[in-house]
Design a protein around this motif. Sequence first.
Motif, mmCIF file in Angstrom:
data_model
loop_
_atom_site.group_PDB
_atom_site.id
_atom_site.type_symbol
_atom_site.label_atom_id
_atom_site.label_comp_id
_atom_site.label_asym_id
_atom_site.label_seq_id
_atom_site.Cartn_x
_atom_site.Cartn_y
_atom_site.Cartn_z
ATOM 1 N N GLU A 558 32.772 -13.147 41.976
ATOM 2 C CA GLU A 558 31.995 -13.045 43.205
ATOM 3 C C GLU A 558 31.075 -14.243 43.399
ATOM 4 O OE1 GLU A 558 28.998 -9.860 45.455
ATOM 5 O OE2 GLU A 558 29.970 -9.344 43.562
ATOM 6 N N VAL A 559 30.603 -14.832 42.305
ATOM 7 C CA VAL A 559 29.730 -16.011 42.401
ATOM 8 C C VAL A 559 30.497 -17.302 42.135
ATOM 9 C CG1 VAL A 559 27.662 -14.715 41.836
ATOM 10 C CG2 VAL A 559 28.978 -15.764 39.993
ATOM 11 N N GLY A 560 31.827 -17.214 42.117
ATOM 12 C CA GLY A 560 32.634 -18.427 42.013
ATOM 13 C C GLY A 560 32.938 -18.899 40.608
ATOM 14 N N VAL A 561 32.720 -18.067 39.610
ATOM 15 C CA VAL A 561 32.952 -18.480 38.219
ATOM 16 C C VAL A 561 34.305 -17.951 37.750
ATOM 17 C CG1 VAL A 561 32.144 -18.328 35.843
ATOM 18 C CG2 VAL A 561 30.502 -18.549 37.713
ATOM 19 N N ILE A 562 35.151 -18.862 37.259
ATOM 20 C CA ILE A 562 36.425 -18.493 36.631
ATOM 21 C C ILE A 562 36.226 -18.615 35.121
ATOM 22 C CG2 ILE A 562 38.883 -18.969 36.484
ATOM 23 C CD1 ILE A 562 38.606 -20.514 39.137
ATOM 24 N N HIS A 563 36.517 -17.550 34.411
ATOM 25 C CA HIS A 563 36.238 -17.559 32.969
ATOM 26 C C HIS A 563 37.124 -18.546 32.220
ATOM 27 C CE1 HIS A 563 35.789 -16.226 28.825
ATOM 28 N NE2 HIS A 563 34.722 -15.518 29.219
ATOM 29 N N ARG A 564 38.414 -18.530 32.512
ATOM 30 C CA ARG A 564 39.417 -19.434 31.938
ATOM 31 C C ARG A 564 39.749 -19.158 30.470
ATOM 32 N NH1 ARG A 564 36.225 -22.676 35.198
ATOM 33 N NH2 ARG A 564 37.335 -23.813 36.838
ATOM 34 N N ASP A 565 39.028 -18.243 29.841
ATOM 35 C CA ASP A 565 39.313 -17.979 28.425
ATOM 36 C C ASP A 565 39.103 -16.492 28.118
ATOM 37 O OD1 ASP A 565 40.185 -18.695 25.919
ATOM 38 O OD2 ASP A 565 38.196 -19.284 25.204
ATOM 39 N N VAL A 566 39.706 -15.611 28.980
ATOM 40 C CA VAL A 566 39.607 -14.173 28.740
ATOM 41 C C VAL A 566 40.485 -13.828 27.540
ATOM 42 C CG1 VAL A 566 39.980 -11.874 29.716
ATOM 43 C CG2 VAL A 566 39.205 -13.738 31.189
ATOM 44 N N LYS A 567 39.869 -13.265 26.506
ATOM 45 C CA LYS A 567 40.599 -12.897 25.286
ATOM 46 C C LYS A 567 39.743 -11.908 24.503
ATOM 47 C CE LYS A 567 38.890 -17.029 22.864
ATOM 48 N NZ LYS A 567 39.282 -18.272 22.182
ATOM 49 N N PRO A 568 40.325 -11.165 23.563
ATOM 50 C CA PRO A 568 39.567 -10.146 22.820
ATOM 51 C C PRO A 568 38.364 -10.727 22.079
ATOM 52 C CG PRO A 568 41.915 -9.785 22.553
ATOM 53 C CD PRO A 568 41.769 -11.099 23.257
ATOM 54 N N GLN A 569 38.459 -11.978 21.625
ATOM 55 C CA GLN A 569 37.344 -12.565 20.895
ATOM 56 C C GLN A 569 36.110 -12.737 21.787
ATOM 57 O OE1 GLN A 569 40.446 -13.479 20.914
ATOM 58 N NE2 GLN A 569 41.154 -14.485 19.016
ATOM 59 N N ASN A 570 36.306 -12.802 23.085
ATOM 60 C CA ASN A 570 35.192 -12.992 24.014
ATOM 61 C C ASN A 570 34.761 -11.688 24.690
ATOM 62 O OD1 ASN A 570 34.927 -15.722 23.575
ATOM 63 N ND2 ASN A 570 36.348 -16.291 25.216
ATOM 64 N N ILE A 571 35.200 -10.568 24.152
ATOM 65 C CA ILE A 571 34.841 -9.259 24.700
ATOM 66 C C ILE A 571 34.110 -8.485 23.616
ATOM 67 C CG2 ILE A 571 35.724 -7.095 25.657
ATOM 68 C CD1 ILE A 571 38.121 -8.711 26.715
ATOM 69 N N LEU A 572 32.845 -8.152 23.874
ATOM 70 C CA LEU A 572 31.988 -7.510 22.895
ATOM 71 C C LEU A 572 31.837 -6.036 23.238
ATOM 72 C CD1 LEU A 572 30.112 -8.137 20.439
ATOM 73 C CD2 LEU A 572 28.253 -8.377 22.086
ATOM 74 N N ILE A 573 32.103 -5.157 22.241
ATOM 75 C CA ILE A 573 32.000 -3.712 22.421
ATOM 76 C C ILE A 573 30.714 -3.229 21.764
ATOM 77 C CG2 ILE A 573 33.129 -1.482 22.136
ATOM 78 C CD1 ILE A 573 34.749 -3.461 23.775
ATOM 79 N N GLU A 574 29.872 -2.554 22.548
ATOM 80 C CA GLU A 574 28.615 -2.025 22.019
ATOM 81 C C GLU A 574 28.836 -0.650 21.388
ATOM 82 O OE1 GLU A 574 25.047 -3.038 24.673
ATOM 83 O OE2 GLU A 574 26.709 -2.843 26.094
ATOM 84 N N PRO A 575 27.949 -0.226 20.500
ATOM 85 C CA PRO A 575 28.083 1.111 19.888
ATOM 86 C C PRO A 575 28.044 2.235 20.913
ATOM 87 C CG PRO A 575 26.504 -0.226 18.662
ATOM 88 C CD PRO A 575 26.839 -0.988 19.907
ATOM 89 N N THR A 576 27.391 2.012 22.049
ATOM 90 C CA THR A 576 27.298 3.046 23.091
ATOM 91 C C THR A 576 28.535 3.103 23.975
ATOM 92 O OG1 THR A 576 26.206 1.476 24.567
ATOM 93 C CG2 THR A 576 24.795 2.837 23.169
ATOM 94 N N GLY A 577 29.526 2.249 23.722
ATOM 95 C CA GLY A 577 30.716 2.225 24.559
ATOM 96 C C GLY A 577 30.649 1.209 25.671
ATOM 97 N N GLY A 578 29.525 0.506 25.788
ATOM 98 C CA GLY A 578 29.435 -0.547 26.782
ATOM 99 C C GLY A 578 30.224 -1.775 26.358
ATOM 100 N N LEU A 579 30.403 -2.688 27.293
ATOM 101 C CA LEU A 579 31.221 -3.871 27.035
ATOM 102 C C LEU A 579 30.553 -5.088 27.656
ATOM 103 C CD1 LEU A 579 35.049 -4.168 27.318
ATOM 104 C CD2 LEU A 579 33.639 -5.712 28.681
ATOM 105 N N LYS A 580 30.604 -6.210 26.950
ATOM 106 C CA LYS A 580 30.063 -7.469 27.448
ATOM 107 C C LYS A 580 31.133 -8.553 27.330
ATOM 108 C CE LYS A 580 25.634 -6.089 27.835
ATOM 109 N NZ LYS A 580 24.837 -6.122 29.068
ATOM 110 N N ILE A 581 31.333 -9.291 28.445
ATOM 111 C CA ILE A 581 32.217 -10.455 28.394
ATOM 112 C C ILE A 581 31.351 -11.659 28.051
ATOM 113 C CG2 ILE A 581 33.815 -11.896 29.697
ATOM 114 C CD1 ILE A 581 34.413 -9.500 31.453
#
Length: 702
Positions: A558-581
């Motif tokens: 939405e703000v014009g950013v292309i990640h270009r490196d979406v992969k499991p190593q760049n996806i963080l899973i929190e103990p509460t079930g939340g997720l951070k890219i």
Amino acid sequence: MSATERATPAPITIVPRVASGLKLPPPEPPRFSLSFKIFFAAALLILVAVGGAIAISAARARSIADSKIAEDLKKSGGAWESFQRNRYDELHRALAVVVNNAGIISVMTQLDPTTARDTLKLEQASSTRANFLVAINQEGTAFARTDRPLPYSRDMRGVPTVASALQGEAAEGIWLSDQHLYHVVAAPVLEGGSRSVGAIAAGFQINDEVAASLKSLVNAEVVFLADGARLNEPAKPVVAASTMKDANASVLSAIRNTPHLVPVVLREGKTIGPLELEVSGDTYLAYFLPIRSSTDQLVGAAVTLRSRERELAPFRRIQNSQVLVGLAALVFAFVLSFVLARRITGPVDRLVRAAEAVRIGDLGTEVPVESNDEIGILARSFKAMLEELKEKAALEKYVASLPISIGGEETLLAGRTPTAASGSVTSQNEPQIGTLFAGRYDIQSILGKGGMGIVYKAHDRELDDLVAIKTLRSEVLSADPTLLDRFKQEIRLARRITHPNVLRTHDLGEWNGLRYLSMEFVKGLTLKHLLESDEILPTPVGLRIAKQVCAGLAAAHEVGVIHRDVKPQNILIEPTGGLKIMDFGIARLTEDRGMTATGTVIGTPDYMSPEQARGVPLDFRSDIYSTGIVLYEVFSGSLPFDLAVVLKHVNEPPPLPQSKNPRIDPKIAVIIIKCMQKEPAARYQSVGELYEALAKVTAQAA
């Protein structure tokens, strides 16, 4: 490789989390239930509609009736004139018999009052049936009258009716006598057929019979008023004749009590009406016609009256039928509205009970609402929300079941994992544990090391919060002077992303020649850790992860950013079930210092889109391809390609996910294959579309 020791979690069954033994009090009931409100609103609407229709029709009927009455009453003047003309003609014919009688001619020549009175009485009784006859000699003096003796001779030459008769012409007019009104006709008495010897006037009272005759003509009640006032006194109306005998007093009272009415009619001679009069509890519309005598004096008035209630009587009968039908309709409508209210609110009540169950943690509650209206949409949305809550609970439980201490110093928290050659990246300018870095960060521990630098856990004194500090090796930046400017641009874009599923980037700084990046500190595991298990992730867990990845990428796109490196190593899973890219903008620098210019390849080969592999300009759909590979790995347990992956991404269609995991949901497999189409136009055109497709899988599961 990971700083954690990998271990295979024991197989688990994902079940909704149910609160046991917790009994919350029911919600406080509303003062008025929704069923009552709907019923009351519907009933009130129906009542207003039916009542309004009756009221409007009644008002309209009254208006029509008043208009009709007014129109008819205004014709009274012409009818009265016509009636008088006909009556005068009839009276003239009766008087002609008298004046042509030889005995009457003889009496008129003798001028004897007694003989004349007696003779005229006989004629009055036999021929004219007049109320009185008056004999006038040639000089205009009345010398005999049949209804009473004349106490003295009276000169009547000033009365136009008599004057015309003495001149040889028949005449007529209205006389006022003893508070009575009379139609008077006069005719000359001719001796020998030519010589005038006087005149005779005949008076016919305007009585109740005359009023009744006029009533039949004008279709209205008729009241004749006479002015009973003496000379120079205010007008004093009295009833001279009427068709409303029982209501005469009420009529007279209503007339006298109407301001200015009497003087305007009996003194000024103005025609008034239609005018409302309340007579004996009924409303009449009245029309006043002033009556002038033959001397042009105002002597009374003819009043025609029409009852509004009588005019409305036919409509009242129809209206009564309407009321009965309306009442029956109201009863039926009340019952129907009550049934409809219960039918509408029944599903809502069930949704309320389900929401209360979810509030205390019972995610296994059922929502038995099946319809295609707004309630059905709400129910399906609620079911989908329940499924998402179940997915979140499943992800939390799955992460909790892993034999890893999340939040310990050995756990990956942010940034890259340490490498075997971690010592090779250490610089003498690197911060030391227990020291103050950049004048504000208390370095507490090392979270990870990589080819770009080291990630530290630190306490930000200015923000009084934990942050992650990622240092950037100076030799990497100095190898290409343009990298720093492009890196700054990416950081500026990344800072614009504010979303729960995106790891926030705080600031880019420099300390003693060492570039560093401050980021949000989050406890958790990378998706890569979860995928290294020998077990394929449960479907609810995978769906929860997939939808959160879509939500985070949508915020970036939405703000014009292309990640270009979406992969499991760049996806963080929190103990509460939340997720951070993670690592927005860092991907350009982590892969061989790649550039974004055409012909330059950046990204991770296993997750690289065909256009990335060809080095052509990218758009958001490149991230959708990479996300499809991540989903492939999440739901099938392995990557689609293992050798010569870059060429295969460009040239070979991916193997069906079912070939790796026969138990995969076919709908999910279709979604993955669409994400991995070689041509960007054949993929989902936005992560929003991908999210909707995944949400439909959840809804159908519900």
